[in-house]
Design a protein around this motif. Structure first.
Motif, PDB file in Angstrom:
ATOM      1  N   GLU A  16     120.684  26.109  47.502  1.00  0.00           N
ATOM      2  CA  GLU A  16     121.069  27.118  46.521  1.00  0.00           C
ATOM      3  C   GLU A  16     120.249  26.971  45.245  1.00  0.00           C
ATOM      4  OE1 GLU A  16     125.811  27.719  47.581  1.00  0.00           O
ATOM      5  OE2 GLU A  16     125.186  26.019  46.351  1.00  0.00           O
ATOM      6  N   TYR A  17     119.995  25.735  44.882  1.00  0.00           N
ATOM      7  CA  TYR A  17     119.242  25.448  43.652  1.00  0.00           C
ATOM      8  C   TYR A  17     117.809  25.972  43.761  1.00  0.00           C
ATOM      9  CZ  TYR A  17     117.779  22.686  39.591  1.00  0.00           C
ATOM     10  OH  TYR A  17     117.302  22.295  38.368  1.00  0.00           O
ATOM     11  N   LYS A  18     117.193  25.747  44.931  1.00  0.00           N
ATOM     12  CA  LYS A  18     115.768  26.064  45.086  1.00  0.00           C
ATOM     13  C   LYS A  18     115.495  27.527  45.399  1.00  0.00           C
ATOM     14  CE  LYS A  18     114.451  21.422  46.626  1.00  0.00           C
ATOM     15  NZ  LYS A  18     113.910  20.614  47.758  1.00  0.00           N
ATOM     16  N   ASN A  19     116.440  28.176  46.089  1.00  0.00           N
ATOM     17  CA  ASN A  19     116.125  29.537  46.542  1.00  0.00           C
ATOM     18  C   ASN A  19     116.631  30.633  45.616  1.00  0.00           C
ATOM     19  OD1 ASN A  19     118.865  29.828  47.051  1.00  0.00           O
ATOM     20  ND2 ASN A  19     118.686  29.529  49.264  1.00  0.00           N
ATOM     21  N   GLY A  20     116.997  30.247  44.392  1.00  0.00           N
ATOM     22  CA  GLY A  20     117.373  31.256  43.398  1.00  0.00           C
ATOM     23  C   GLY A  20     118.667  31.971  43.687  1.00  0.00           C
ATOM     24  N   GLY A  21     119.581  31.312  44.387  1.00  0.00           N
ATOM     25  CA  GLY A  21     120.879  31.923  44.637  1.00  0.00           C
ATOM     26  C   GLY A  21     120.928  32.817  45.854  1.00  0.00           C
ATOM     27  N   GLU A  22     119.955  32.671  46.750  1.00  0.00           N
ATOM     28  CA  GLU A  22     119.976  33.482  47.979  1.00  0.00           C
ATOM     29  C   GLU A  22     121.264  33.221  48.745  1.00  0.00           C
ATOM     30  OE1 GLU A  22     117.208  34.256  51.954  1.00  0.00           O
ATOM     31  OE2 GLU A  22     116.498  32.971  50.311  1.00  0.00           O
ATOM     32  N   ASN A  23     121.875  34.293  49.232  1.00  0.00           N
ATOM     33  CA  ASN A  23     123.151  34.266  49.958  1.00  0.00           C
ATOM     34  C   ASN A  23     124.361  34.080  49.046  1.00  0.00           C
ATOM     35  OD1 ASN A  23     121.803  34.514  52.471  1.00  0.00           O
ATOM     36  ND2 ASN A  23     121.505  32.287  52.551  1.00  0.00           N
ATOM     37  N   LEU A  24     124.129  33.957  47.728  1.00  0.00           N
ATOM     38  CA  LEU A  24     125.247  33.901  46.786  1.00  0.00           C
ATOM     39  C   LEU A  24     125.631  35.314  46.356  1.00  0.00           C
ATOM     40  CD1 LEU A  24     124.525  31.016  44.228  1.00  0.00           C
ATOM     41  CD2 LEU A  24     126.324  31.098  45.964  1.00  0.00           C
ATOM     42  N   VAL A  25     126.922  35.564  46.261  1.00  0.00           N
ATOM     43  CA  VAL A  25     127.425  36.804  45.673  1.00  0.00           C
ATOM     44  C   VAL A  25     128.021  36.432  44.322  1.00  0.00           C
ATOM     45  CG1 VAL A  25     129.069  38.699  45.861  1.00  0.00           C
ATOM     46  CG2 VAL A  25     127.890  37.852  47.909  1.00  0.00           C
ATOM     47  N   ILE A  26     127.518  37.032  43.274  1.00  0.00           N
ATOM     48  CA  ILE A  26     127.961  36.705  41.917  1.00  0.00           C
ATOM     49  C   ILE A  26     128.694  37.902  41.319  1.00  0.00           C
ATOM     50  CG2 ILE A  26     127.217  36.120  39.572  1.00  0.00           C
ATOM     51  CD1 ILE A  26     124.928  34.545  40.771  1.00  0.00           C
ATOM     52  N   ASN A  27     129.947  37.692  40.990  1.00  0.00           N
ATOM     53  CA  ASN A  27     130.726  38.693  40.255  1.00  0.00           C
ATOM     54  C   ASN A  27     130.519  38.467  38.764  1.00  0.00           C
ATOM     55  OD1 ASN A  27     131.754  39.542  42.712  1.00  0.00           O
ATOM     56  ND2 ASN A  27     133.649  38.375  42.504  1.00  0.00           N
ATOM     57  N   TYR A  28     130.490  39.537  37.993  1.00  0.00           N
ATOM     58  CA  TYR A  28     130.338  39.378  36.549  1.00  0.00           C
ATOM     59  C   TYR A  28     131.133  40.454  35.820  1.00  0.00           C
ATOM     60  CZ  TYR A  28     127.095  43.351  36.407  1.00  0.00           C
ATOM     61  OH  TYR A  28     126.538  44.610  36.498  1.00  0.00           O
ATOM     62  N   SER A  29     131.482  40.147  34.591  1.00  0.00           N
ATOM     63  CA  SER A  29     132.170  41.112  33.742  1.00  0.00           C
ATOM     64  C   SER A  29     131.929  40.738  32.292  1.00  0.00           C
ATOM     65  CB  SER A  29     133.679  41.123  34.037  1.00  0.00           C
ATOM     66  OG  SER A  29     134.256  39.861  33.763  1.00  0.00           O
ATOM     67  N   PHE A  30     132.264  41.670  31.407  1.00  0.00           N
ATOM     68  CA  PHE A  30     132.154  41.436  29.964  1.00  0.00           C
ATOM     69  C   PHE A  30     133.567  41.422  29.373  1.00  0.00           C
ATOM     70  CE2 PHE A  30     128.105  43.284  31.175  1.00  0.00           C
ATOM     71  CZ  PHE A  30     127.195  42.483  30.503  1.00  0.00           C
ATOM     72  N   ALA A  31     133.746  40.611  28.339  1.00  0.00           N
ATOM     73  CA  ALA A  31     135.072  40.507  27.716  1.00  0.00           C
ATOM     74  C   ALA A  31     134.916  40.201  26.233  1.00  0.00           C
ATOM     75  CB  ALA A  31     135.896  39.425  28.395  1.00  0.00           C
ATOM     76  N   GLU A  32     135.952  40.559  25.470  1.00  0.00           N
ATOM     77  CA  GLU A  32     135.959  40.259  24.038  1.00  0.00           C
ATOM     78  C   GLU A  32     136.643  38.918  23.786  1.00  0.00           C
ATOM     79  OE1 GLU A  32     134.719  41.572  21.131  1.00  0.00           O
ATOM     80  OE2 GLU A  32     133.507  42.662  22.605  1.00  0.00           O
ATOM     81  N   THR A  33     136.114  38.156  22.853  1.00  0.00           N
ATOM     82  CA  THR A  33     136.688  36.888  22.426  1.00  0.00           C
ATOM     83  C   THR A  33     136.755  36.890  20.901  1.00  0.00           C
ATOM     84  OG1 THR A  33     134.673  35.594  22.008  1.00  0.00           O
ATOM     85  CG2 THR A  33     135.357  35.865  24.315  1.00  0.00           C
ATOM     86  N   PRO A  34     137.410  35.892  20.304  1.00  0.00           N
ATOM     87  CA  PRO A  34     137.408  35.821  18.840  1.00  0.00           C
ATOM     88  C   PRO A  34     136.013  35.663  18.248  1.00  0.00           C
ATOM     89  CG  PRO A  34     139.136  34.426  19.748  1.00  0.00           C
ATOM     90  CD  PRO A  34     138.297  34.880  20.903  1.00  0.00           C
ATOM     91  N   ILE A  78     132.600  42.879  38.728  1.00  0.00           N
ATOM     92  CA  ILE A  78     134.020  42.747  39.050  1.00  0.00           C
ATOM     93  C   ILE A  78     134.613  41.630  38.200  1.00  0.00           C
ATOM     94  CG2 ILE A  78     135.699  42.098  40.829  1.00  0.00           C
ATOM     95  CD1 ILE A  78     133.806  43.214  42.916  1.00  0.00           C
ATOM     96  N   ALA A  79     135.749  41.888  37.576  1.00  0.00           N
ATOM     97  CA  ALA A  79     136.473  40.854  36.826  1.00  0.00           C
ATOM     98  C   ALA A  79     137.468  40.203  37.782  1.00  0.00           C
ATOM     99  CB  ALA A  79     137.180  41.457  35.623  1.00  0.00           C
ATOM    100  N   ASP A  80     137.063  39.120  38.424  1.00  0.00           N
ATOM    101  CA  ASP A  80     137.923  38.499  39.433  1.00  0.00           C
ATOM    102  C   ASP A  80     138.905  37.510  38.795  1.00  0.00           C
ATOM    103  OD1 ASP A  80     136.481  36.115  38.989  1.00  0.00           O
ATOM    104  OD2 ASP A  80     135.085  36.557  40.613  1.00  0.00           O
ATOM    105  N   VAL A  81     139.757  36.940  39.625  1.00  0.00           N
ATOM    106  CA  VAL A  81     140.803  36.032  39.156  1.00  0.00           C
ATOM    107  C   VAL A  81     140.207  34.778  38.519  1.00  0.00           C
ATOM    108  CG1 VAL A  81     142.737  34.572  39.868  1.00  0.00           C
ATOM    109  CG2 VAL A  81     142.490  36.866  40.828  1.00  0.00           C
ATOM    110  N   THR A  82     139.116  34.281  39.088  1.00  0.00           N
ATOM    111  CA  THR A  82     138.463  33.090  38.539  1.00  0.00           C
ATOM    112  C   THR A  82     138.026  33.329  37.101  1.00  0.00           C
ATOM    113  OG1 THR A  82     137.679  32.416  40.727  1.00  0.00           O
ATOM    114  CG2 THR A  82     136.530  31.500  38.832  1.00  0.00           C
ATOM    115  N   GLN A  83     137.438  34.474  36.849  1.00  0.00           N
ATOM    116  CA  GLN A  83     137.004  34.814  35.493  1.00  0.00           C
ATOM    117  C   GLN A  83     138.202  34.970  34.559  1.00  0.00           C
ATOM    118  OE1 GLN A  83     134.564  38.345  35.735  1.00  0.00           O
ATOM    119  NE2 GLN A  83     133.516  37.584  37.543  1.00  0.00           N
ATOM    120  N   GLN A  84     139.211  35.681  35.021  1.00  0.00           N
ATOM    121  CA  GLN A  84     140.382  35.939  34.180  1.00  0.00           C
ATOM    122  C   GLN A  84     141.076  34.641  33.787  1.00  0.00           C
ATOM    123  OE1 GLN A  84     142.779  38.791  36.328  1.00  0.00           O
ATOM    124  NE2 GLN A  84     141.065  40.200  36.556  1.00  0.00           N
TER     125      GLN A  84
END
Length: 282
Positions: A107-125, A166-172
């Protein structure tokens, strides 16, 4: 609401920048309020709502002497205790357990091949953030003053991964670190791309209690590499998970706050905010 929150943080950041640059003269309420074009009354109310303490009290948390005091106490007792007991017993995150899982060599060498990455934006203080996760845990958190730019930087780290907004449970769950809903955090797992040395440094940062500070030299000693302060600094600068891995709690041995990947004003704001929160809970 979001626009108002961004405006409020912008004003707070401007005020903190002024305080940070002029703390030796101990600027008064009227002086700081004038610099951000607010009346003293409205500035006092806005700042107190954001930080939980008055601007005067916040100023005390940002002085060099206070930073030195925190360092001394931390190195003598809290920091050593934290390393003996992990995250238990000290600070606001005493019930938070964070487990780091390094990516496999493939995973380190191939730039995340076969990884699915969820992402979202959120407000913080402290402004807008980008948070990203894999099925194994949080892989990235960054303050995103320019959302599109920050997203491209994430994709450059994992160029071969598949991305979905996607804002998944891990992120929340991870975002609860910015609130007082600690019972909702549970266990947070991190799935990070880094060398063995970097992972060791980042894991060590997790053990610094909230509201406390330490130095690059102390971290180097703690990982058994007392002569590696510069390498430790480089690893800290490469931290891929803002706030949760608290690189903002590392300052210079003189007590000066030093730099920060996401801006020294934001670092100052976080340190003061954490100090105020832990002081209120004491």
């Amino acid at each position: 609401m979001k626009a108002q929150e961004e405006t409020n943080f912008s004003r707070i950041a401007e005020a903190i920048g002024y305080i940070n640059g002029n703390f030796k003269t101990q600027p008064g309420l009227e002086e700081i309020a004038e610099k951000i074009n607010l009346s003293p009354f409205h500035f006092q109310r806005l700042f107190t709502e954001w930080a939980g303490v008055s601007p005067k009290k916040f100023l005390q948390y940002l002085t060099v002497e206070h930073a030195k005091k925190m360092l001394k106490e931390n190195q003598a007792t809290l920091f050593e205790t934290a390393f003996e007991t992990g995250l238990s017993g000290t600070g606001r995150l005493h019930d938070l357990f964070v487990n780091i899982e390094g990516m496999t060599p493939g995973e380190y060498k191939n730039g995340g091949e076969n990884l699915v990455i969820n992402y979202s934006f959120a407000e913080t203080p402290f402004g807008n953030i980008l948070v990203a996760s894999t099925t194994k845990g949080i892989c990235h958190i960054a303050f995103a003053d320019q959302a599109a730019v920050e997203l491209e930087l994430l994709k450059a780290k994992f160029p071969n991964a598949a991305y979905q907004q996607i804002a998944d449970v891990t992120q929340q769950r991870a975002l609860y670190i910015f609130t007082h809903d600690w019972d909702k955090i549970g266990e947070i797992k991190l799935h990070l791309k880094g060398t063995d040395f970097q992972l060791k440094v980042w894991e060590t940062l997790l053990k610094i209690p909230a509201g406390q500070l330490t130095t690059y030299g102390t971290i180097a000693k703690s990982i058994g590499r007392p002569a590696a302060s510069r390498a430790v600094g480089t690893a800290i600068g490469a931290n891929p998970v803002a706030f949760l891995i608290p690189c903002h709690r590392i300052i210079q041995s003189t007590g000066l706050l030093g730099g920060y990947h996401w801006g020294t004003t934001r670092k100052t704001a976080i340190i003061g905010w954490e100090a105020a929160m832990t002081d209120n809970e004491a």
